[in-house]
Design a protein around this motif. Structure first.
Motif, short mmCIF file in Angstrom:
data_model
loop_
_atom_site.label_atom_id
_atom_site.label_comp_id
_atom_site.label_asym_id
_atom_site.label_seq_id
_atom_site.Cartn_x
_atom_site.Cartn_y
_atom_site.Cartn_z
N HIS A 189 -1.22 -4.29 7.36
CA HIS A 189 -1.82 -3.38 6.38
C HIS A 189 -1.35 -1.93 6.51
CE1 HIS A 189 -4.66 -2.15 9.54
NE2 HIS A 189 -5.05 -1.17 8.76
N ASP A 190 -1.01 -1.51 7.72
CA ASP A 190 -0.57 -0.12 7.91
C ASP A 190 0.93 0.00 8.13
OD1 ASP A 190 -2.72 1.53 7.48
OD2 ASP A 190 -3.34 1.63 9.57
N LYS A 193 2.89 3.17 7.68
CA LYS A 193 2.80 4.30 8.63
C LYS A 193 4.08 4.44 9.46
CE LYS A 193 -2.12 4.98 9.27
NZ LYS A 193 -3.27 4.70 10.16
N HIS A 218 1.11 6.17 2.94
CA HIS A 218 1.43 4.94 3.68
C HIS A 218 1.10 3.64 2.93
CE1 HIS A 218 -2.75 5.06 5.32
NE2 HIS A 218 -2.58 3.77 5.46
N HIS A 243 -6.03 -0.89 0.75
CA HIS A 243 -7.12 -0.82 1.75
C HIS A 243 -7.78 0.55 1.83
CE1 HIS A 243 -3.63 0.39 4.29
NE2 HIS A 243 -4.52 1.04 5.03
N HIS A 244 -7.19 1.58 1.19
CA HIS A 244 -7.87 2.88 1.14
C HIS A 244 -8.48 3.17 -0.23
CE1 HIS A 244 -6.93 4.34 5.16
NE2 HIS A 244 -5.72 3.84 5.01
N ASP A 272 -11.31 -1.48 8.64
CA ASP A 272 -10.34 -0.43 8.97
C ASP A 272 -11.09 0.86 9.36
OD1 ASP A 272 -7.86 1.02 9.02
OD2 ASP A 272 -8.24 1.71 6.98
#
Ligand SMILES: [Fe+2]
Length: 320
Positions: A189-190, A193, A218, A243-244, A272
């Motif tokens: 998911h990240d 980054k 990201h 996810h954000h 998260d």
């Protein structure tokens, strides 16, 4: 008289030893934090039950290896994690410790390489292992928390989020196949980054406007990296991209409303935030579970899906 070790040791968990696998690394034991380390099991020996069991009974959970053997230790874990997980004598907590250690190690190396194909393949294999452990044992969050690391490295965060996602997906009634799909998506998911300046990711102070905008790139960067891959599902892709996002449209990168956010991304979004709050960050100490839950509760129904948040709260409160 047993050989002692001057210094330069790093701790490893007792759970990483099996009485049927020769570690190939000298393993040391310390009777107290200040005492000299003595050789517990030479590289060429099998750490038999006769040696391991008395230590486990005395509550010893940490052993040591020489710092220079770190590479060998990581190879040992990679080569043997499936066998360590299959060891019936290991408790569920120990198996999770093995899985967590292996996941962090493998992800660290794959993330560092920056090879997306390798990252996806490793995530699929690791998620299979972690879902297997969780499916076989009545895992609860506090057991899991006790074996997870809580630093701010991206690979540590992704490992923890993946474990949490599986627990929440299971609680929500998703079947085993979906749980595994979500576990893989959480590990990825990240991914975006990796393209953000490390100095911004680890800045030990509040981010300025430019840095905050950089961080907010990201999810899109992760999406771009994963979108062409045939081995990444739509749901996994949305976990990286959304996810954000928040139900009331206050999230990023798009500001989507709740009904356009994929359910896997909503699950990922809740755990998260929980993981980030309960882990050490460069600019603050970790929050305890109830304080972190109170922060999430402020976004109940506005930022976070109420039913999902209710289930997560239930999982955490069942044991605090
Ligand atoms: Fe993120």
């Amino acid at each position: 008289m047993q050989a002692t070790h001057p210094d330069g040791l790093i701790p490893i968990s007792m759970a990483m030893l099996s009485s049927s696998i020769v570690p190939g690394i000298d393993i040391y034991l310390k009777s107290s934090a200040d005492s000299a380390a003595v050789l517990f099991c030479p590289a060429e020996d099998l750490p038999s039950f006769k040696r391991i069991e008395p230590l486990a009974r005395e509550g010893v959970n940490k052993l040591f290896i020489d710092r220079s053997d770190r590479g060998k230790y990581q190879s040992y874990l990679r080569d043997n994690w499936e066998e360590l997980l299959a060891d019936e004598s290991q408790s569920a907590t120990n198996r999770m410790a093995v899985m967590s250690e292996v996941m962090r190690d493998v992800l660290n190396e794959e993330f560092t390489s920056g090879d997306t194909a390798g990252i996806v393949a490793a995530s699929q294999s690791l998620a299979r292992g972690s879902c297997q452990v969780i499916a076989q044992h009545p895992v609860v969050v506090n057991q899991l928390c006790s074996v997870l690391h809580h630093d701010y490295a991206t690979f540590t965060h992704c490992t923890n989020v993946s474990f949490y996602c599986v627990l929440l997906a299971r609680e929500l009634g998703f079947d085993a196949e979906v749980q595994e799909e979500i576990a893989v998506g959480a590990l990825l998911h990240d991914l975006g980054k990796l393209k953000i300046d490390e100095r911004i990711l680890t800045k030990p102070a509040r981010l300025d406007e430019f840095e905050f905008r950089e961080i907010q790139r990201h999810p899109s960067l992760g999406f771009e990296e994963l979108t062409m891959r045939p081995d990444v599902t739509y749901g996994q892709l949305m976990m990286a991209y959304q996810h954000h996002e928040r139900l009331d449209g206050s999230g990023y990168p798009v500001g989507l409303p709740g009904d356009e956010i994929h359910p896997y991304a909503k699950i990922c979004g809740i755990v998260d935030v929980y993981e980030a709050l309960t882990s050490q960050r460069p600019y603050r100490m970790p929050m305890n579970p109830s304080t972190a839950l109170a922060v999430l509760d402020k976004g109940d129904s506005t930022e976070f899906d109420s039913e999902m948040l209710h289930c997560w709260r239930h999982l955490i409160k069942a044991q605090t």
